[in-house]
Each structure stands twice: as structure tokens, then as C-alpha cells.
Design a protein around this motif. Structure first.
Motif, PDB file in Angstrom:
ATOM      1  N   ARG A  96      16.890  29.188  21.725  1.00  0.00           N
ATOM      2  CA  ARG A  96      17.958  29.677  20.822  1.00  0.00           C
ATOM      3  C   ARG A  96      19.129  28.417  20.787  1.00  0.00           C
ATOM      4  O   ARG A  96      19.613  28.384  19.709  1.00  0.00           O
ATOM      5  N   GLN A  97      19.348  28.106  21.794  1.00  0.00           N
ATOM      6  CA  GLN A  97      20.724  27.100  22.010  1.00  0.00           C
ATOM      7  C   GLN A  97      20.229  25.844  21.332  1.00  0.00           C
ATOM      8  O   GLN A  97      20.881  25.087  20.503  1.00  0.00           O
ATOM      9  N   GLU A 100      20.275  26.488  17.635  1.00  0.00           N
ATOM     10  CA  GLU A 100      21.765  26.410  16.917  1.00  0.00           C
ATOM     11  C   GLU A 100      22.286  24.914  16.872  1.00  0.00           C
ATOM     12  O   GLU A 100      22.971  24.754  16.046  1.00  0.00           O
ATOM     13  N   GLU A 106      20.808  29.143   9.550  1.00  0.00           N
ATOM     14  CA  GLU A 106      20.617  30.539  10.440  1.00  0.00           C
ATOM     15  C   GLU A 106      19.289  31.323  10.277  1.00  0.00           C
ATOM     16  O   GLU A 106      18.715  31.783  11.071  1.00  0.00           O
ATOM     17  N   ARG A 109      16.524  29.423  11.879  1.00  0.00           N
ATOM     18  CA  ARG A 109      16.534  29.599  13.211  1.00  0.00           C
ATOM     19  C   ARG A 109      16.074  30.967  13.518  1.00  0.00           C
ATOM     20  O   ARG A 109      15.395  30.990  14.575  1.00  0.00           O
TER      21      ARG A 109
END
Length: 127
Positions: A96-97, A100, A106, A109
Motif C-alpha cells: 500500500r505504501q 501510494e 487512487e 491503487r
């Protein structure tokens, strides 16, 4: 090498270069994570290359992993490593990091993380 299909996640994020950036952002997080670092080799370079090949294919790009290693059989390939639900969550948090940091959109992602969540929990082999 086969071209990727139109409209794939692979294409939407920017192809090979984007997958490479994602992998390069991801593995330092894995190496620094107290739950994950013990199950990864000190020389992470071969792991990164396999992950690049796998994610390219997984997100609709060329079948690099299959061409090099045959069918992914990812659960079987992960069985030698003690993967707990906590490690699956830690892996996803690192991803997730990295997403990002490397994928602007978004919704893209979120889609990628959702697609990766199934396999991450499927690899769990320890309570």
C-alpha cells in the motif's frame, strides 16, 4: 515477448517502468519490516526481479514470469516460508505504501491492492 492487452492495469499505470518503480519502492519497506525481513534473503535482488516479472504478468502485461519459470504456482512456491495472517497484512501494508508513492491514481491503487489481497491471504500457511 507478447504485448499487453489494451485496457490492462499494467498499461494504466505506465507499463514496465511503472512496475519496476513499484517493486523498487516496495522491497526496502519489506526489508525494514520486523515481521517480513526474516523470511526474505539478504540479497533481495533476485526476489525483486521475480516480483517485477510476476507483477507485470499479474496486472496484464507480458507473461515474463511464465516465460522464465513456468506456471506461477504461487501458493506452492510460498509454502516453504512461514506466512501468518499478520505477515500477509504486513506485506499488504508495505505494498500500500509503495503504491501510494508510485501510482498517482487512487482508484487504480485501490484496484491493485484489492487484486493483491486475495493472493496475499491465500499464501497464509501458519496460524
Amino acid at each position: 515477448m507478447a504485448a499487453s492487452s489494451p485496457g490492462t492495469i499494467y498499461e494504466a499505470i505506465g507499463g514496465a517502468e511503472a512496475v519496476r518503480r513499484l517493486v523498487e519502492a516496495f522491497y526496502p519497506k519489506v526489508q525494514a519490516h520486523p515481521l517480513l525481513s526474516p523470511i526474505f534473503p539478504e540479497d533481495i535482488t533476485p526476489v525483486m526481479e521475480k516480483q517485477y516479472m510476476f507483477l507485470s504478468q499479474f496486472f496484464g502485461g507480458p507473461p515474463l514470469y511464465t516465460e522464465a519459470y513456468g506456471h506461477p504456482m504461487m501458493r506452492a512456491r510460498h509454502l516453504p516460508f512461514p506466512i501468518t495472517p499478520e505477515r500477509a497484512e504486513a506485506w499488504l501494508a508495505c505494498m500500500r505504501q509503495a503504491l501510494e508513492e508510485t501510482v498517482e491514481d487512487e482508484s487504480l491503487r485501490m484496484l491493485m491492492l484489492e487484486r493483491l489481497s486475495g493472493p496475499a491471504y491465500h499464501f497464509v500457511n501458519q496460524p
